[in-house]
Design an enzyme around this catalytic site. Structure first.
Site, PDB file in Angstrom:
ATOM      1  N   HIS B 181       0.928  -1.137   0.054  1.00 49.76           N
ATOM      2  CA  HIS B 181       0.184  -0.090   0.093  1.00 49.76           C
ATOM      3  C   HIS B 181       0.881   1.168   0.096  1.00 49.76           C
ATOM      4  CE1 HIS B 181      -3.235   2.475   1.581  1.00 49.76           C
ATOM      5  NE2 HIS B 181      -2.532   3.352   1.897  1.00 49.76           N
ATOM      6  N   ASP B 307     -10.309  -4.589  -4.078  1.00 45.63           N
ATOM      7  CA  ASP B 307     -10.249  -3.770  -2.828  1.00 45.63           C
ATOM      8  C   ASP B 307     -11.364  -3.649  -1.845  1.00 45.63           C
ATOM      9  OD1 ASP B 307      -9.023  -2.504  -0.622  1.00 45.63           O
ATOM     10  OD2 ASP B 307      -8.556  -0.566  -1.748  1.00 45.63           O
TER      11      ASP B 307
END
Lengths: 322, 433
Positions: B181, B307
């Site tokens: 991330h 996601d």
């Protein structure tokens, strides 16, 4: 559906001028012996101030009282929000007591819009949301300018306005930008690039009449109006300025710089001011300053807003009964 | 045995597209032959795929199943149900559960729960650092032995470049990717949407694209330096996409994913503070959207990843800055991607690849292929089926999606996992668990 006052953006020029006209009529009420009219008798106004405020909150309260509305004030420290209640629950509980207007000040941008979409019967007035809008401040600034410039035989259209300081975090700057844009005025945001972000150059959003300027002298040159913004002390720790001293060295609006670059300008400040940081005491207390007029006109503007929203249906007939 | 017959087979792993039938035996694909080749076989179940596309089961490299710890948002079961209804046969779940998936016990718990659903394969991603604190390395070998397929501190960037370096080096031995991330939190600095004219207008704190780009650049250099495998999560910027493109040209072992929402929506969707358009990384501007889409099209971005991030209503029914980041994704990825196929923006083969073969290769999973000997994980798509993504259709426990109410075209009609039909005619087939 109640109507709301959430921001200046999206307002029509006519609506803006109507608010100013109404407010101008209300100025006289505050000069009377008995400072009260029965316009909103039987109406209830809740001032929900979840962020510290003295000036705006008392201004709304006085405005409501001078219109004979019942006003109650709730501030952050005494609201259920400190007990963990959500903003929406707080507002819905207040709405269940049938107020006509909810005036809200909140630190998060969009909070009044969030409530306005969810409340069914209560008109919402934005008394400042985060870095987004503070519409009644822009209206009172305009009313102050309107009255000042009409004495000089000038209109509030065609002015050059410089807004100096921490524009990034300022709802006052944004609401004033939209307001002056409606009037066709040239606006310059003046300040360091850390506080006047380049995103304001997006003309698809902010139009072509907004200018950014990092140099104070160039930014205010020839301006009719200087709006000084409050410099918040914590900006130093957030790396927006090296130090307040350095900031004021570059950007403090002083009589010296005004008399040289904007000799005919008037100065506004939304308060509370940090004397010597964003504006000098000489300016603040001097003949250019319209600061106390702003506060006086703030009551009239808020009377006009509350009257417009609370006096019943939004028909133009009623609006014109002022 | 099962025969899937009459459909258009699309297998990106073999770049095969055409009139082929599939023969499944047990949990594996036994044979792939020209249409009609298996018509003589007796006592087989025949799945009629006429008018449909037969593709490898989809693989999602990035979902949040919320169990253990946040079972009111989603459970492994509800997530796996949403997954197969969306056409996914394998889903990789991020470790930001409570407790964190940073040891074998948690990884095994997730695997067991997943297996018990009998639906999509649930493949855990272990955390890089213990409790996602970015300080001590998790027991990566133990996590791999337990069944983890990658490592990530998703939601948290690995701030300590030394930790990132050593993790990449440790993973050389394990041959697993580090899924990153990418966000420099000193640049995102508490922001809640893309930093832009719009955030400036709305008075919301912005997250600049460069907060992502600088971390992508750092991790590309660390991957170059260590020779480790790095996977870039949810790329949201054109610049980040370009950095990855160049890294691949340099031969660096890097893969990347993009989400449907970053290629479908821009920040404009936020409108007046719609918290269902708040996610991390944030929706960006049009140039970034097009840049990411181009990356997905040319293969710079290997995978579409949902996601999938369920959140209960209460965490979204608040002021924008206070709302949780993230939206649902599992049930909407396919039709959203098919819109680009219909527009001609992306080829059908490439779209299916981004949903199946691409992600499988990125994590070296035994999936994403329709060849003899491969696992019988198959998704049969009805490409023209029109439907509306209504709340009632949502299988997740949460409803946070900006796509609710949107007209969709294309759906997973039939889904086979390990030879078991788990979705039949768009209906979930309970696996009795």
């Amino acid at each position: 559906m109640p109507r709301h006052l959430l921001g200046i953006e999206g307002m029509s020029r006519e609506e803006l001028l109507q608010y100013l006209d109404n407010a101008e009529h209300f100025i006289e009420v505050s000069g009377r012996d008995i400072k009260k009219v029965p316009a909103l008798r039987g109406k209830t106004i809740v001032n929900l101030f979840l962020e510290p405020s003295t000036r705006t909150r008392s201004s709304f309260e006085i405005a409501g009282k001078r219109l004979s509305a019942d006003t109650i004030n709730i501030s952050g420290s005494e609201s259920s929000v400190v007990k963990g209640e959500t903003l929406l629950d707080t507002a819905k509980n207040l709405e269940a007591m049938a107020p006509d207007v909810l005036v809200i000040r909140h630190r998060e941008s969009g909070a009044p819009h969030f409530l306005a979409r969810r409340l069914k019967t209560t008109a919402v007035v934005n008394a400042g949301d985060g870095a987004h809008e503070h519409p009644t401040q822009a209206l009172l600034d305009l009313l102050t300018l309107k009255i000042h410039f009409s004495k000089l035989g000038r209109d509030i259209s065609g002015l050059k306005v410089a807004i100096v300081g921490d524009v990034r975090h300022s709802r006052v700057a944004r609401s004033n930008l939209w307001a002056h844009r409606l009037l066709g005025n040239k606006v310059t945001f003046v300040g360091p690039p850390t506080l006047v972000p380049g995103e304001f150059r997006d003309s698809s959003i902010f139009g072509n009449n907004l200018h950014l300027e990092a140099d104070l002298a160039r930014g205010i040159e020839g301006a009719d109006v200087i709006i000084c913004l409050r410099m918040q002390l914590e900006r130093q720790s957030e790396h927006f300025v090296p130090s307040l001293e350095e900031y004021s060295h570059e950007y403090c609006v002083s009589e010296r710089v005004l008399s040289r670059y904007a000799p005919n300008s008037v100065v506004l400040h939304p308060g509370p001011a940090n004397r010597g940081t964003e504006v000098s005491s000489e300016v603040l207390d001097g003949p250019r300053s319209l600061v106390s007029e702003q506060v006086t006109h703030g009551v009239a503007v808020r009377m006009a807003v509350l009257f417009t929203l609370a006096a019943g249906s939004p028909s133009t007939n009623q609006e014109q009964q002022v | 045995m099962i025969v899937i017959s009459g459909g258009t087979l699309i297998d990106p792993s073999a770049q095969r597209e055409g009139e082929y039938d599939l023969l499944l035996e047990g949990a594996t694909i036994k044979d792939v032959q020209k249409r009609g080749s298996f018509s003589e076989l007796k006592s087989v179940r025949i799945i009629d795929a006429r008018g449909k596309w037969v593709t490898p089961g989809f693989v999602d490299l990035h979902v949040h199943l919320r169990e253990p710890g946040f079972e009111w948002k989603e459970t492994i079961k509800s997530g796996a149900e949403a997954a197969v209804l969306g056409g996914y046969t394998s889903i990789c779940c991020m470790p930001n559960t409570r407790p964190t998936n940073d040891c074998a016990e948690i990884a095994k718990f997730i695997l067991d729960r997943g297996r018990n659903t009998g639906l999509a394969r649930v493949l855990p991603i272990g955390s890089i650092s213990k409790a996602l604190q970015g300080k001590e390395m998790s027991p990566l070998s133990e996590l791999k032995s337990a069944g983890c397929v990658a490592f990530s501190d998703d939601g948290e960037p690995i701030w300590d470049a030394g930790l990132m370096r050593r993790s990449l080096e440790w993973c050389l031995m394990l041959d697993l990717p580090i899924s990153c991330h990418e966000e420099d939190k000193h640049l995102s600095c508490g922001g809640c949407m893309n930093e832009s004219g719009l955030s400036t207008r709305l008075g919301l704190k912005g997250i600049p694209g460069v907060a992502e780009d600088v971390m992508i650049a750092r991790d590309i250099e660390l991957a170059r330096f260590t020779g480790g495998r790095v996977h870039i999560c949810h790329v949201s910027t054109a610049r980040g996409t370009e950095l990855i493109r160049r890294a691949k040209a340099d031969g660096i072992r890097i893969s990347a994913e993009a989400t449907p929402h970053h290629i479908v929506l821009t920040e404009e969707a936020i409108g007046e503070y719609d918290t269902n358009c708040k996610m991390s990384p944030p929706l960006r501007g049009e140039a970034d959207r097009l840049g990411v889409l181009a990356g997905l099209k040319d293969g710079t971005i290997d995978a579409l990843a949902s996601d999938h991030a369920p959140h209960e209503r209460d965490s979204k029914e608040v002021e924008f800055a206070k709302a949780s980041f993230g939206i649902l994704g599992l049930q909407t990825s396919l039709p959203l991607l098919l819109d680009f196929v219909r527009q001609g923006a992306i080829s059908r083969m490439r779209a299916i690849e981004a949903l199946s073969t691409g992600p499988a290769k990125a994590f070296k999973l035994n999936a994403g292929r329709l060849v003899a000997g491969a696992p019988a994980d198959i998704t049969i798509i009805d490409p023209d089926y029109s439907w509306t993504f209504r709340k009632e259709v949502v299988r997740s426990l949460s409803l946070n999606s900006p796509f609710i109410g949107r007209q969709m075209r294309g759906i997973a009609d039939t889904v086979v996992v390990e030879g078991r039909v788990v979705v039949d005619g768009q209906r979930l087939i309970s696996q009795g668990a």
